[in-house]
Design a protein around this motif. Structure first.
Motif, PDB file in Angstrom:
ATOM      1  N   GLN A 129       0.845  -1.196   0.000  1.00 12.98           N
ATOM      2  CA  GLN A 129       0.000   0.000   0.000  1.00 12.98           C
ATOM      3  C   GLN A 129       0.871   1.233   0.000  1.00 12.98           C
ATOM      4  N   LEU A 130       0.486   2.192  -0.806  1.00 21.02           N
ATOM      5  CA  LEU A 130       1.114   3.504  -0.782  1.00 21.02           C
ATOM      6  C   LEU A 130       0.165   4.453  -0.080  1.00 21.02           C
ATOM      7  N   ARG A 131       0.721   5.313   0.744  1.00 25.12           N
ATOM      8  CA  ARG A 131      -0.093   6.279   1.471  1.00 25.12           C
ATOM      9  C   ARG A 131       0.440   7.675   1.221  1.00 25.12           C
ATOM     10  N   VAL A 132      -0.470   8.582   0.936  1.00 26.09           N
ATOM     11  CA  VAL A 132      -0.136   9.997   0.850  1.00 26.09           C
ATOM     12  C   VAL A 132      -0.843  10.631   2.033  1.00 26.09           C
ATOM     13  N   MET A 133      -0.049  11.125   2.972  1.00 24.51           N
ATOM     14  CA  MET A 133      -0.616  11.692   4.191  1.00 24.51           C
ATOM     15  C   MET A 133       0.055  13.030   4.465  1.00 24.51           C
ATOM     16  N   THR A 134      -0.780  14.035   4.696  1.00 22.46           N
ATOM     17  CA  THR A 134      -0.247  15.351   5.003  1.00 22.46           C
ATOM     18  C   THR A 134      -1.300  16.182   5.720  1.00 22.46           C
TER      19      THR A 134
ATOM     20  N   THR B 181      -8.170   5.303  -2.160  1.00 22.82           N
ATOM     21  CA  THR B 181      -9.212   5.392  -1.142  1.00 22.82           C
ATOM     22  C   THR B 181      -8.885   6.576  -0.247  1.00 22.82           C
ATOM     23  N   ARG B 182      -9.814   7.486  -0.148  1.00 22.13           N
ATOM     24  CA  ARG B 182      -9.617   8.666   0.694  1.00 22.13           C
ATOM     25  C   ARG B 182     -10.128   8.370   2.090  1.00 22.13           C
ATOM     26  N   LEU B 183      -9.272   8.569   3.071  1.00 20.83           N
ATOM     27  CA  LEU B 183      -9.611   8.335   4.462  1.00 20.83           C
ATOM     28  C   LEU B 183      -9.819   9.677   5.158  1.00 20.83           C
ATOM     29  N   SER B 184     -10.541   9.633   6.248  1.00 23.09           N
ATOM     30  CA  SER B 184     -10.760  10.876   6.984  1.00 23.09           C
ATOM     31  C   SER B 184      -9.464  11.306   7.677  1.00 23.09           C
TER      32      SER B 184
ATOM     33  N   ARG C  95      -8.156  14.069  10.707  1.00 24.07           N
ATOM     34  CA  ARG C  95      -8.507  15.101  11.686  1.00 24.07           C
ATOM     35  C   ARG C  95      -7.802  16.391  11.319  1.00 24.07           C
ATOM     36  N   GLY C  96      -8.492  17.469  11.364  1.00 19.67           N
ATOM     37  CA  GLY C  96      -7.883  18.759  11.076  1.00 19.67           C
ATOM     38  C   GLY C  96      -7.931  19.163   9.612  1.00 19.67           C
ATOM     39  N   GLY C  97      -8.581  18.368   8.763  1.00 19.13           N
ATOM     40  CA  GLY C  97      -8.768  18.777   7.377  1.00 19.13           C
ATOM     41  C   GLY C  97      -7.615  18.486   6.443  1.00 19.13           C
ATOM     42  N   GLY C  98      -6.621  17.723   6.842  1.00 20.09           N
ATOM     43  CA  GLY C  98      -5.514  17.370   5.957  1.00 20.09           C
ATOM     44  C   GLY C  98      -5.951  16.330   4.941  1.00 20.09           C
ATOM     45  N   LEU C  99      -5.008  15.537   4.450  1.00 15.75           N
ATOM     46  CA  LEU C  99      -5.300  14.560   3.402  1.00 15.75           C
ATOM     47  C   LEU C  99      -4.675  13.218   3.761  1.00 15.75           C
ATOM     48  N   ARG C 100      -5.455  12.165   3.599  1.00 16.77           N
ATOM     49  CA  ARG C 100      -4.972  10.784   3.754  1.00 16.77           C
ATOM     50  C   ARG C 100      -5.553   9.966   2.621  1.00 16.77           C
ATOM     51  N   VAL C 101      -4.683   9.469   1.757  1.00 15.15           N
ATOM     52  CA  VAL C 101      -5.114   8.654   0.621  1.00 15.15           C
ATOM     53  C   VAL C 101      -4.262   7.386   0.610  1.00 15.15           C
ATOM     54  N   VAL C 102      -4.916   6.239   0.395  1.00 15.48           N
ATOM     55  CA  VAL C 102      -4.250   4.940   0.368  1.00 15.48           C
ATOM     56  C   VAL C 102      -4.582   4.270  -0.955  1.00 15.48           C
ATOM     57  N   LEU C 103      -3.571   3.632  -1.585  1.00 12.27           N
ATOM     58  CA  LEU C 103      -3.861   2.840  -2.771  1.00 12.27           C
ATOM     59  C   LEU C 103      -2.989   1.601  -2.785  1.00 12.27           C
TER      60      LEU C 103
END
Length: 95
Positions: A3-8, A37-40, A42-50
């Motif tokens: 899985q790759l995750r883009v989190m910021t 897949t976009r995950l919730s 906290r604080g309005g940032g971004l979490r995407v997993v593929l």
């Protein structure tokens, strides 16, 4: 599975990175990528997993054999039903 995750915490920066990253991954013939897949967050940032797999990686296919056999046993070459052998297990002598 990889899985790759883009989190910021910076949603705009994350969207910019995804805008460049996703077409590159999809264009790579050595990889197969799943849908992001976009995950919730906290604080309005971004979490995407593929999910990412090697394109040459073999996949497993399982076929079920739910068709009952006519006699429930396989037959030998001569046509007679095969006889199932059972081993009798005995307990060791008590002491």
């Amino acid at each position: 599975m990889v899985q790759l995750r883009v989190m910021t915490d910076d949603r705009e920066l994350g969207e910019d990175v995804l805008e460049l990253l996703l077409p590159l991954l999809k264009a790579c013939t050595a990889l197969r990528t799943g849908e992001p897949t976009r995950l919730s967050h906290r604080g309005g940032g971004l979490r995407v997993v593929l999910d990412v797999q090697l394109a040459g990686a073999s996949t497993v296919t399982v076929e079920r054999d739910d068709v009952p056999r006519s006699s429930g046993t396989r037959t030998r070459a001569g046509g007679a039903p095969a006889r199932r052998q059972r081993r009798r297990l005995e307990l060791p002598p008590g002491g």
